[in-house]
Design a protein around this motif. Structure first.
Motif, mmCIF file in Angstrom:
data_model
loop_
_atom_site.group_PDB
_atom_site.id
_atom_site.type_symbol
_atom_site.label_atom_id
_atom_site.label_comp_id
_atom_site.label_asym_id
_atom_site.label_seq_id
_atom_site.Cartn_x
_atom_site.Cartn_y
_atom_site.Cartn_z
ATOM 1 N N THR A 94 -38.365 22.439 54.119
ATOM 2 C CA THR A 94 -38.558 23.434 53.070
ATOM 3 C C THR A 94 -39.822 24.241 53.339
ATOM 4 O O THR A 94 -40.885 23.677 53.606
ATOM 5 N N ASP A 303 -45.950 22.707 44.658
ATOM 6 C CA ASP A 303 -44.799 22.776 45.570
ATOM 7 C C ASP A 303 -44.729 21.533 46.456
ATOM 8 O O ASP A 303 -43.648 20.989 46.697
ATOM 9 N N ALA A 306 -43.415 18.711 44.397
ATOM 10 C CA ALA A 306 -41.977 18.819 44.139
ATOM 11 C C ALA A 306 -41.178 18.301 45.333
ATOM 12 O O ALA A 306 -40.216 17.550 45.177
ATOM 13 N N ASN A 309 -41.312 14.608 45.637
ATOM 14 C CA ASN A 309 -40.527 13.981 44.560
ATOM 15 C C ASN A 309 -39.040 14.260 44.687
ATOM 16 O O ASN A 309 -38.261 13.909 43.799
ATOM 17 N N GLY A 310 -38.638 14.931 45.764
ATOM 18 C CA GLY A 310 -37.225 15.223 45.973
ATOM 19 C C GLY A 310 -36.696 16.361 45.137
ATOM 20 O O GLY A 310 -35.485 16.471 44.923
ATOM 21 N N GLU A 311 -37.582 17.251 44.699
ATOM 22 C CA GLU A 311 -37.189 18.383 43.860
ATOM 23 C C GLU A 311 -37.304 19.694 44.637
ATOM 24 O O GLU A 311 -37.917 19.752 45.704
ATOM 25 N N THR A 312 -36.723 20.763 44.089
ATOM 26 C CA THR A 312 -36.822 22.081 44.700
ATOM 27 C C THR A 312 -38.079 22.777 44.195
ATOM 28 O O THR A 312 -38.236 22.974 42.986
ATOM 29 N N ASP A 314 -40.871 25.654 43.251
ATOM 30 C CA ASP A 314 -40.783 27.018 42.726
ATOM 31 C C ASP A 314 -40.994 28.069 43.814
ATOM 32 O O ASP A 314 -40.401 29.143 43.770
ATOM 33 N N ARG A 316 -40.159 28.039 46.946
ATOM 34 C CA ARG A 316 -39.279 27.909 48.116
ATOM 35 C C ARG A 316 -38.868 29.280 48.643
ATOM 36 O O ARG A 316 -38.497 30.179 47.896
#
Length: 324
Positions: A94, A303, A306, A309-312, A314, A316
């Motif tokens: 990412t 970021d 995130a 923590n395995g999240e997308t 902001d 990206r």
């Protein structure tokens, strides 16, 4: 334990990253600060890292991404021109950026450069320091309200600058193939194609990201469409403007001056654009305020959290975005 490597770059604040990551990430996070600046240093410093927060001087190449096992590359800036976003996407990495952290700062800086050049402030100040006292050293100066200001690219920073310049009653035109005319009209700006913009504009601000399509786009042909009272401002990336063509336009006095916050090489080494009476050059500082620096670091740290923590995140970067 997760590992995050931060570039030892003055913009990047380890304390802010520590504060945010300690609070936002459940697992322990090891933070290392390293002197990057090259692909080789990046590969060495980020070995075993989950994320790297990089600077403008460090190329994040396909080679580097292939030799590392990163989950995220955080670019501490608006632009991502030094990151191979496509290669990162292919490897499941990412890429994030901070698109909004310095919108006001860069817009204000660009307008400041424009007005300082247009009003010949550098020439007048130097003249008075040398015991002069003549208004003629600043000629020619065009009335702002009788001018047309053009924007090369019309993203958030250019839009904010347009709102500010509108207060001077100038006409506004913009070139951006990714923004519709009705959206520009909301800012009192008329859409134009690239050549038309340079035909119509008295002064031009460059706000375009650096991509293969924009590299050198403001070239000799474009600059030749301006006149002897025109000012060119660049707050995007140095290579968007052909430096040789700009120098030729200044030396031949076919334009009045240039306000540059970015150069082809930073910091410059013997750049002929720097030591001129008709240029104002600032050290890639348009982004800077204390608040902007804090926003940059907090958004980057959020970021990173995130991704860990395995999240997308902001910030990206969409690898399929039209502007890349």
């Amino acid at each position: 334990m997760a590992k995050v490597v931060l570039s030892a770059f003055p913009m990047i604040d380890p304390e802010t990253y520590r504060e945010v990551l300690d609070e936002a990430v459940d697992e322990p996070v090891e933070i290392e600060v390293a002197q990057l600046g090259s692909t080789e240093r990046l590969i060495e410093a980020a070995a075993g890292a989950d994320a790297v927060v990089t600077d403008i001087d460090t190329p994040v190449t396909d080679e580097a991404l292939g030799r590392l096992d990163l989950r995220a590359v955080v670019r501490a800036a608006v632009g991502v021109d030094n990151v191979d976003v496509g290669a990162a996407a292919e490897r499941g990495v990412t890429v994030t950026r901070a698109p909004d952290y310095c919108t006001d700062e860069v817009a204000i800086h660009s307008v400041s450069l424009l007005l300082a050049c247009l009003r010949s402030l550098k020439a007048y100040d130097d003249h008075v320091v040398d015991d002069g006292w003549s208004w003629e050293v600043g000629r020619p100066i065009r009335r702002v309200s009788a001018s047309t200001v053009g924007f090369v690219s019309f993203g958030p920073i250019a839009r904010r600058a347009a709102e500010q310049i509108a207060g001077f009653d100038a006409d506004l035109v913009a070139y951006d193939p990714f923004v519709e005319a009705d959206e520009m009209a909301e800012y009192g700006v008329e859409k134009a194609d690239f050549d038309e913009l340079f035909d119509r504009a008295d002064h031009v601000g460059v706000y375009a990201p650096l991509t293969d399509a924009t590299r050198g786009m403001v070239d000799a042909d474009a600059l030749a469409r301006l006149d002897e009272s025109s000012v060119v401002v660049n707050v995007s990336r140095g290579p968007v403007v052909d430096a040789d063509a700009l120098l030729d336009a200044l030396e031949s006095e076919t334009i009045k001056g240039a306000g540059l916050d970015v150069l082809a090489e930073e910091p410059p080494e013997d750049d002929p654009l720097v030591d001129r009476d008709d240029t104002i050059v600032t050290p890639h500082a348009a982004w800077y305020s204390e608040a902007a620096r804090d926003d940059l670091n907090r958004s980057g740290a959020v970021d990173v959290a995130a991704v860990l923590n395995g999240e997308t995140p902001d910030g990206r970067v969409d690898p399929d975005a039209d502007w890349l």
